[in-house]
Design a protein around this motif. Structure first.
Motif, PDB file in Angstrom:
ATOM      1  N   UNK A 377       0.811  -1.215   0.000  1.00  0.00           N
ATOM      2  CA  UNK A 377       0.000   0.000   0.000  1.00  0.00           C
ATOM      3  C   UNK A 377       0.843   1.264   0.000  1.00  0.00           C
ATOM      4  N   UNK A 378       2.139   1.126   0.285  1.00  0.00           N
ATOM      5  CA  UNK A 378       2.992   2.310   0.306  1.00  0.00           C
ATOM      6  C   UNK A 378       3.146   2.921  -1.082  1.00  0.00           C
ATOM      7  N   UNK A 379       2.910   2.113  -2.109  1.00  0.00           N
ATOM      8  CA  UNK A 379       3.036   2.613  -3.469  1.00  0.00           C
ATOM      9  C   UNK A 379       4.471   2.736  -3.940  1.00  0.00           C
ATOM     10  N   UNK A 380       5.431   2.410  -3.091  1.00  0.00           N
ATOM     11  CA  UNK A 380       6.838   2.501  -3.468  1.00  0.00           C
ATOM     12  C   UNK A 380       7.353   1.144  -3.940  1.00  0.00           C
ATOM     13  N   UNK A 381       7.880   1.106  -5.125  1.00  0.00           N
ATOM     14  CA  UNK A 381       8.576  -0.069  -5.643  1.00  0.00           C
ATOM     15  C   UNK A 381       7.813  -1.367  -5.400  1.00  0.00           C
ATOM     16  N   UNK A 382       6.603  -1.498  -5.910  1.00  0.00           N
ATOM     17  CA  UNK A 382       5.857  -2.740  -5.697  1.00  0.00           C
ATOM     18  C   UNK A 382       6.560  -3.964  -6.271  1.00  0.00           C
ATOM     19  N   UNK A 383       7.461  -3.745  -7.246  1.00  0.00           N
ATOM     20  CA  UNK A 383       8.189  -4.875  -7.831  1.00  0.00           C
ATOM     21  C   UNK A 383       9.085  -5.571  -6.815  1.00  0.00           C
ATOM     22  N   UNK A 384       9.420  -4.885  -5.721  1.00  0.00           N
ATOM     23  CA  UNK A 384      10.249  -5.515  -4.698  1.00  0.00           C
ATOM     24  C   UNK A 384       9.557  -6.711  -4.066  1.00  0.00           C
ATOM     25  N   UNK A 385       8.221  -6.721  -4.068  1.00  0.00           N
ATOM     26  CA  UNK A 385       7.508  -7.869  -3.527  1.00  0.00           C
ATOM     27  C   UNK A 385       7.841  -9.123  -4.312  1.00  0.00           C
ATOM     28  N   UNK A 386       7.938  -8.984  -5.626  1.00  0.00           N
ATOM     29  CA  UNK A 386       8.314 -10.126  -6.449  1.00  0.00           C
ATOM     30  C   UNK A 386       9.723 -10.594  -6.173  1.00  0.00           C
ATOM     31  N   UNK A 387      10.614  -9.645  -5.860  1.00  0.00           N
ATOM     32  CA  UNK A 387      11.986 -10.017  -5.509  1.00  0.00           C
ATOM     33  C   UNK A 387      12.000 -10.886  -4.258  1.00  0.00           C
ATOM     34  N   UNK A 388      11.238 -10.483  -3.239  1.00  0.00           N
ATOM     35  CA  UNK A 388      11.185 -11.279  -2.015  1.00  0.00           C
ATOM     36  C   UNK A 388      10.563 -12.642  -2.260  1.00  0.00           C
ATOM     37  N   UNK A 389       9.514 -12.672  -3.076  1.00  0.00           N
ATOM     38  CA  UNK A 389       8.839 -13.940  -3.351  1.00  0.00           C
ATOM     39  C   UNK A 389       9.739 -14.913  -4.101  1.00  0.00           C
ATOM     40  N   UNK A 390      10.780 -14.394  -4.761  1.00  0.00           N
ATOM     41  CA  UNK A 390      11.684 -15.264  -5.509  1.00  0.00           C
ATOM     42  C   UNK A 390      12.925 -15.689  -4.756  1.00  0.00           C
ATOM     43  N   UNK A 391      13.062 -15.276  -3.492  1.00  0.00           N
ATOM     44  CA  UNK A 391      14.253 -15.642  -2.728  1.00  0.00           C
ATOM     45  C   UNK A 391      14.292 -17.150  -2.473  1.00  0.00           C
ATOM     46  N   UNK A 392      15.492 -17.704  -2.246  1.00  0.00           N
ATOM     47  CA  UNK A 392      15.608 -19.141  -1.960  1.00  0.00           C
ATOM     48  C   UNK A 392      14.752 -19.565  -0.773  1.00  0.00           C
ATOM     49  N   UNK A 393      14.302 -20.814  -0.813  1.00  0.00           N
ATOM     50  CA  UNK A 393      13.454 -21.383   0.231  1.00  0.00           C
ATOM     51  C   UNK A 393      14.283 -22.322   1.101  1.00  0.00           C
ATOM     52  N   UNK A 394      14.117 -22.189   2.430  1.00  0.00           N
ATOM     53  CA  UNK A 394      14.904 -22.977   3.356  1.00  0.00           C
ATOM     54  C   UNK A 394      14.767 -24.475   3.136  1.00  0.00           C
ATOM     55  N   UNK A 395      15.896 -25.155   2.957  1.00  0.00           N
ATOM     56  CA  UNK A 395      15.923 -26.589   2.759  1.00  0.00           C
ATOM     57  C   UNK A 395      15.554 -27.048   1.371  1.00  0.00           C
ATOM     58  N   UNK A 396      15.249 -26.113   0.463  1.00  0.00           N
ATOM     59  CA  UNK A 396      14.722 -26.523  -0.833  1.00  0.00           C
ATOM     60  C   UNK A 396      15.465 -25.960  -2.038  1.00  0.00           C
ATOM     61  N   UNK A 397      15.896 -24.709  -2.004  1.00  0.00           N
ATOM     62  CA  UNK A 397      16.380 -24.120  -3.253  1.00  0.00           C
ATOM     63  C   UNK A 397      17.519 -23.140  -3.024  1.00  0.00           C
ATOM     64  N   UNK A 398      18.246 -22.892  -4.126  1.00  0.00           N
ATOM     65  CA  UNK A 398      19.288 -21.876  -4.132  1.00  0.00           C
ATOM     66  C   UNK A 398      20.279 -22.023  -2.997  1.00  0.00           C
ATOM     67  N   UNK A 399      20.686 -20.888  -2.435  1.00  0.00           N
ATOM     68  CA  UNK A 399      21.697 -20.904  -1.378  1.00  0.00           C
ATOM     69  C   UNK A 399      21.141 -21.365  -0.040  1.00  0.00           C
ATOM     70  N   UNK A 400      19.846 -21.643   0.041  1.00  0.00           N
ATOM     71  CA  UNK A 400      19.256 -22.220   1.262  1.00  0.00           C
ATOM     72  C   UNK A 400      18.977 -23.711   1.121  1.00  0.00           C
ATOM     73  N   UNK A 401      19.419 -24.291   0.021  1.00  0.00           N
ATOM     74  CA  UNK A 401      19.075 -25.689  -0.231  1.00  0.00           C
ATOM     75  C   UNK A 401      19.600 -26.616   0.851  1.00  0.00           C
ATOM     76  N   UNK A 402      20.743 -26.279   1.425  1.00  0.00           N
ATOM     77  CA  UNK A 402      21.321 -27.119   2.471  1.00  0.00           C
ATOM     78  C   UNK A 402      21.213 -26.479   3.851  1.00  0.00           C
ATOM     79  N   UNK A 403      20.353 -25.505   3.974  1.00  0.00           N
ATOM     80  CA  UNK A 403      20.092 -24.881   5.265  1.00  0.00           C
ATOM     81  C   UNK A 403      18.764 -25.412   5.818  1.00  0.00           C
ATOM     82  N   UNK A 404      18.565 -25.241   7.124  1.00  0.00           N
ATOM     83  CA  UNK A 404      17.361 -25.728   7.795  1.00  0.00           C
ATOM     84  C   UNK A 404      17.174 -27.237   7.584  1.00  0.00           C
ATOM     85  N   UNK A 405      18.283 -27.945   7.614  1.00  0.00           N
ATOM     86  CA  UNK A 405      18.248 -29.398   7.466  1.00  0.00           C
ATOM     87  C   UNK A 405      18.738 -30.119   8.725  1.00  0.00           C
ATOM     88  N   UNK A 406      19.240 -29.365   9.711  1.00  0.00           N
ATOM     89  CA  UNK A 406      19.692 -29.978  10.962  1.00  0.00           C
ATOM     90  C   UNK A 406      18.488 -30.361  11.818  1.00  0.00           C
TER      91      UNK A 406
END
Length: 477
Positions: A377-406
């Protein structure tokens, strides 16, 4: 994995170039990882966390009716999770409501610490603010009317396929073989079979390497030259450095592709490659990259240093800002942060990627960027939401693929998303999660003042994962 990472950490004199973030490699395909069954003390426990599909997009409004964690509840949960004596005084935390952007709890959030590759989130804001994320980068070949002088015009795509492009890929979307075919077809009516080929590298010029980078990081394959063209097949990976001059490789491969089409191309001297293509030159062929949004997602997912620098430089050039100075990328990022009222007190940036030593950012600064992304609702850079939604997922993808596995954190695998940062001098996670009650949250956790050894780095990473896991499993009312 940990043993090999330890060897890599020992290779480079500073921080092994964010080695633990870069380990998957930019072209490595993530293998599916099953979400572990949540357990408490080794016994099955009720699943109180949403499945990954439910939390994508991460900051959806579906959690707006869920209870908001209290400051007291967050303090109890996160202080207990961050109680490693080795980290005493070395933790900075900021937690915000993912719906309103309100800061719910903070711990020493104003103190500047080593951001490592979470600095790429600051760079992402500058990219989002500077370019049209839906646009693409065209690699074109032009020729003056009536001439056989060919000019390959680079526009920033360093993910070119040497052969045929793949329309479903990000790395390798545009293919040099396809471009050569277009050029050969365009030249066919003239009967031309020989040509002189040069590159036009005039777009977004700048330093080949930031002067603050450790040369060993380039040597060891953790980053590469920051130029405006390159091959996806020659991007850096730990232990596999890229060519020092990616543009030469593009010229060579394209000349070979032309030869395969019956056009013998002689390369013009490299001293001519900084000259813009002649005005009014006829376009003979063009291939398009993936969108800037897709390329930015890839840079963040793989924590790719030179690609991040490339995108920020293009954003600065698009905005009419200087790009040729050593600190121009960092200056542009700070300018954009300030323009959007992100706090920058104590911020020290020397590059766009977080790779240089002696950089500093507070949890408050990183949290300010996440706030902009969370509050649509701030109206500033709404595209940043897509950036966050594309970040790696813990234990599953990208640089978090081997994290949250302990054992201590695997119950939350599939829920937290984050940009990672791992250097010997500091470690960090910044991203989004969903509480046990279903409330979307953003978080930043920075850790420093731990032993600058492989063991110290691993201990800090484990502490980060425990803190984010505690936040995720917490109702904290």
């Amino acid at each position: 994995m940990l043993a090999s990472a330890g060897v890599l950490l020992a290779v480079s004199t500073y921080a092994a170039a964010d080695v633990l973030d870069a380990a998957p490699g930019i072209l490595t395909l993530d293998r599916p990882v099953p979400v572990p069954t949540p357990t408490v003390s080794g016994s099955p426990a009720p699943v109180v966390l949403p499945e990954p599909a439910v939390v994508d997009p991460v900051l959806a409004d579906t959690g707006s009716d869920a209870p908001v964690p209290t400051a007291a509840g967050l303090e109890r949960a996160l202080t207990a999770a961050s109680g490693d004596p080795a980290l005493d005084g070395g933790v900075g935390i900021s937690v915000r409501d993912g719906i309103t952007g309100e800061e719910l709890w903070a711990l020493d959030a104003d103190r500047p610490r080593v951001p490592a590759s979470t600095a790429k989130l600051l760079a992402a804001l500058a990219v989002v603010d500077g370019v049209d994320l839906g646009a693409t980068m065209a690699t074109r070949v032009v020729a003056p009317a009536g001439s056989t002088d060919l000019v390959l015009v680079a526009s920033g795509d360093t993910l070119l396929a040497p052969g045929t492009g793949d329309p479903d890929a990000v790395a390798g979307r545009a293919g040099l073989a396809d471009l050569a075919a277009e050029v050969a077809d365009a030249l066919a009516p003239s009967g031309a079979r020989t040509a002189t080929l040069r590159l036009d590298l005039s777009w977004a010029p700048g330093p080949r390497y930031p002067s603050t980078w450790n040369p060993n990081d380039v040597r060891d394959g953790f980053t590469q030259a920051v130029v405006m063209t390159g091959l996806a097949t020659q991007l850096p990976a730990a232990g596999r450095p890229s060519p020092r001059f990616p543009e030469r490789e593009v010229a060579r491969v394209f000349a070979e592709a032309l030869s395969d089409r019956g056009i013998r191309a002689t390369l013009a001297p490299e001293r001519t490659w900084t000259e813009p293509a002649p005005a009014g030159a006829l376009e003979l062929g063009s291939v398009e990259s993936a969108t800037y949004a897709d390329v930015l997602d890839l840079a963040l997912d793989r924590s790719e240093n030179a690609l991040t620098e490339n995108l920020v430089r293009q954003a600065a050039a698009t905005a009419g800002r200087p790009t040729t100075g050593q600190g121009d990328n960092a200056d542009f990022i700070v300018e954009r942060l300030t323009a959007h009222d992100v706090p920058t007190e104590g911020l020290v940036l020397k590059d766009a990627s977080g790779l240089s030593p002696d950089q500093a950012a507070s949890a408050a600064t990183l949290s300010g960027v996440l706030r902009l992304a969370a509050v649509e609702a701030s109206g500033q850079l709404p595209e940043l939401r897509g950036v966050l939604a594309g970040l790696p997922v813990g234990g599953l993808s990208g640089t978090l693929r081997r994290r949250f596995t302990a054992d201590a954190t695997q119950d939350v695998a599939g829920v937290p998303r984050a940009k990672t940062g791992t250097l010997r001098a500091g470690s960090a996670l910044a991203g989004t999660t969903v509480s046990a009650d279903g409330r979307p949250l953003t978080y930043v956790v920075l850790v420093d003042e731990f032993p600058e050894t492989f063991g110290g780095t691993q201990r800090a990473r484990a502490a980060l994962d425990r803190i984010v896991a505690a936040l995720t499993r917490c109702g904290c009312r």
